[in-house]
Design a protein around this motif. Sequence first.
Motif, PDB file in Angstrom:
ATOM      1  N   GLY A  91     -43.807  35.435 -22.311  1.00 22.46           N
ATOM      2  CA  GLY A  91     -44.464  36.682 -22.697  1.00 22.46           C
ATOM      3  C   GLY A  91     -45.425  37.129 -21.606  1.00 22.46           C
ATOM      4  O   GLY A  91     -46.104  36.307 -20.989  1.00 22.46           O
ATOM      5  N   PHE A  92     -45.467  38.429 -21.364  1.00 23.28           N
ATOM      6  CA  PHE A  92     -46.349  38.995 -20.340  1.00 23.28           C
ATOM      7  C   PHE A  92     -47.314  39.965 -21.001  1.00 23.28           C
ATOM      8  O   PHE A  92     -46.951  40.692 -21.922  1.00 23.28           O
ATOM      9  CB  PHE A  92     -45.527  39.734 -19.279  1.00 23.28           C
ATOM     10  N   GLY A  93     -48.541  39.976 -20.505  1.00 25.63           N
ATOM     11  CA  GLY A  93     -49.551  40.872 -21.080  1.00 25.63           C
ATOM     12  C   GLY A  93     -50.938  40.383 -20.728  1.00 25.63           C
ATOM     13  O   GLY A  93     -51.147  39.753 -19.688  1.00 25.63           O
ATOM     14  N   ASP A  94     -51.893  40.603 -21.631  1.00 23.94           N
ATOM     15  CA  ASP A  94     -53.266  40.200 -21.334  1.00 23.94           C
ATOM     16  C   ASP A  94     -53.702  39.012 -22.190  1.00 23.94           C
ATOM     17  O   ASP A  94     -52.979  38.561 -23.075  1.00 23.94           O
ATOM     18  CB  ASP A  94     -54.235  41.379 -21.531  1.00 23.94           C
ATOM     19  N   LYS A  95     -54.885  38.508 -21.872  1.00 28.75           N
ATOM     20  CA  LYS A  95     -55.509  37.455 -22.676  1.00 28.75           C
ATOM     21  C   LYS A  95     -56.848  38.002 -23.122  1.00 28.75           C
ATOM     22  O   LYS A  95     -57.745  38.220 -22.302  1.00 28.75           O
ATOM     23  CB  LYS A  95     -55.678  36.174 -21.859  1.00 28.75           C
ATOM     24  N   THR A  96     -56.983  38.273 -24.414  1.00 27.31           N
ATOM     25  CA  THR A  96     -58.206  38.881 -24.923  1.00 27.31           C
ATOM     26  C   THR A  96     -59.185  37.842 -25.473  1.00 27.31           C
ATOM     27  O   THR A  96     -60.355  38.137 -25.673  1.00 27.31           O
ATOM     28  CB  THR A  96     -57.876  39.893 -26.040  1.00 27.31           C
ATOM     29  N   TYR A  97     -58.680  36.634 -25.726  1.00 23.54           N
ATOM     30  CA  TYR A  97     -59.567  35.580 -26.238  1.00 23.54           C
ATOM     31  C   TYR A  97     -59.169  34.248 -25.613  1.00 23.54           C
ATOM     32  O   TYR A  97     -58.018  33.828 -25.710  1.00 23.54           O
ATOM     33  CB  TYR A  97     -59.479  35.481 -27.761  1.00 23.54           C
ATOM     34  N   LYS A  98     -60.106  33.611 -24.925  1.00 30.25           N
ATOM     35  CA  LYS A  98     -59.843  32.314 -24.302  1.00 30.25           C
ATOM     36  C   LYS A  98     -60.531  31.232 -25.108  1.00 30.25           C
ATOM     37  O   LYS A  98     -61.756  31.203 -25.215  1.00 30.25           O
ATOM     38  CB  LYS A  98     -60.349  32.305 -22.858  1.00 30.25           C
ATOM     39  N   ASN A 103     -55.661  33.996 -27.416  1.00 33.40           N
ATOM     40  CA  ASN A 103     -54.909  35.150 -27.941  1.00 33.40           C
ATOM     41  C   ASN A 103     -54.852  36.289 -26.922  1.00 33.40           C
ATOM     42  O   ASN A 103     -55.543  36.282 -25.924  1.00 33.40           O
ATOM     43  CB  ASN A 103     -55.542  35.638 -29.245  1.00 33.40           C
ATOM     44  N   GLY A 104     -54.005  37.262 -27.238  1.00 35.76           N
ATOM     45  CA  GLY A 104     -53.800  38.417 -26.384  1.00 35.76           C
ATOM     46  C   GLY A 104     -52.335  38.815 -26.441  1.00 35.76           C
ATOM     47  O   GLY A 104     -51.507  38.109 -27.028  1.00 35.76           O
ATOM     48  N   SER A 105     -51.985  39.942 -25.833  1.00 36.64           N
ATOM     49  CA  SER A 105     -50.614  40.451 -25.951  1.00 36.64           C
ATOM     50  C   SER A 105     -49.584  39.505 -25.329  1.00 36.64           C
ATOM     51  O   SER A 105     -48.452  39.406 -25.799  1.00 36.64           O
ATOM     52  CB  SER A 105     -50.496  41.841 -25.325  1.00 36.64           C
ATOM     53  N   ALA A 106     -49.971  38.774 -24.264  1.00 36.21           N
ATOM     54  CA  ALA A 106     -49.032  37.826 -23.646  1.00 36.21           C
ATOM     55  C   ALA A 106     -48.662  36.721 -24.635  1.00 36.21           C
ATOM     56  O   ALA A 106     -47.492  36.318 -24.724  1.00 36.21           O
ATOM     57  CB  ALA A 106     -49.644  37.225 -22.381  1.00 36.21           C
ATOM     58  N   PHE A 107     -49.639  36.238 -25.397  1.00 36.24           N
ATOM     59  CA  PHE A 107     -49.403  35.188 -26.387  1.00 36.24           C
ATOM     60  C   PHE A 107     -48.532  35.717 -27.528  1.00 36.24           C
ATOM     61  O   PHE A 107     -47.602  35.038 -27.982  1.00 36.24           O
ATOM     62  CB  PHE A 107     -50.737  34.681 -26.950  1.00 36.24           C
ATOM     63  N   ILE A 108     -48.870  36.917 -28.003  1.00 35.11           N
ATOM     64  CA  ILE A 108     -48.130  37.512 -29.128  1.00 35.11           C
ATOM     65  C   ILE A 108     -46.670  37.748 -28.741  1.00 35.11           C
ATOM     66  O   ILE A 108     -45.753  37.394 -29.496  1.00 35.11           O
ATOM     67  CB  ILE A 108     -48.808  38.823 -29.581  1.00 35.11           C
TER      68      ILE A 108
END
Length: 203
Positions: free
Chosen positions: A79-86, A94-99
């Motif tokens: 998955g590619f995207g951002d990480k909004t919570y480390k 979490n973040g769009s890459a994880f989802i």
Amino acid sequence: MISIITGDIVNSRKLPSKIWIEGLKKLLNTNGKNPSEWEIYRGDEFQLEVTNPEEALLSALQIKAYLKTLKLDARMSIGFGDKTYKAKKISESNGSAFIRSGQLFETLKKQKTTLAINTGNPDFDTEINLMLRLGLTFMDNWLVQSAEFVLIAIENESLSQEEIGVKLGINQAAVSRRRKRAQFDLVLELDNHFRKKIKNSTV
């Protein structure tokens, strides 16, 4: 943008976990720190953050090749995207890459494929996933010797065939045959195409 690889070991019960787990940990460790950037959980599932998205596909193929040297395989989604919570553990970040990685992973069995990507860009994903499905027609069938070559070649990009032969204990002609059997030149072409596309993408 980051990339998240979510995976599990196919038919992991065929071998005791002690046979594959230390090698997998060593491999994941070259990509980041445990447990914030990689983690093995529920016995045979794993997650890995690859901070440079261009490296994501080759990292997944490296994991595949390692497991193939043990006559195992992995089912992986990238998955590619951002990480909004480390979080302290990657499985809690979490973040769009994880989802995107998680959602795609849930569909892999149904799709009957062992590797796919999800960038959130349907055109991009359709093209690369078609290329991956074509590539998997031979990568899913790598024999131990082919997989050993692929693993060493990925880990040691600058080595000549003679130097790879020294590591494998075989001559240069045998290395050349293994390279051909693994269709490694096609693997590199696929990886190069993916790198160019992801570098120039707006996902």
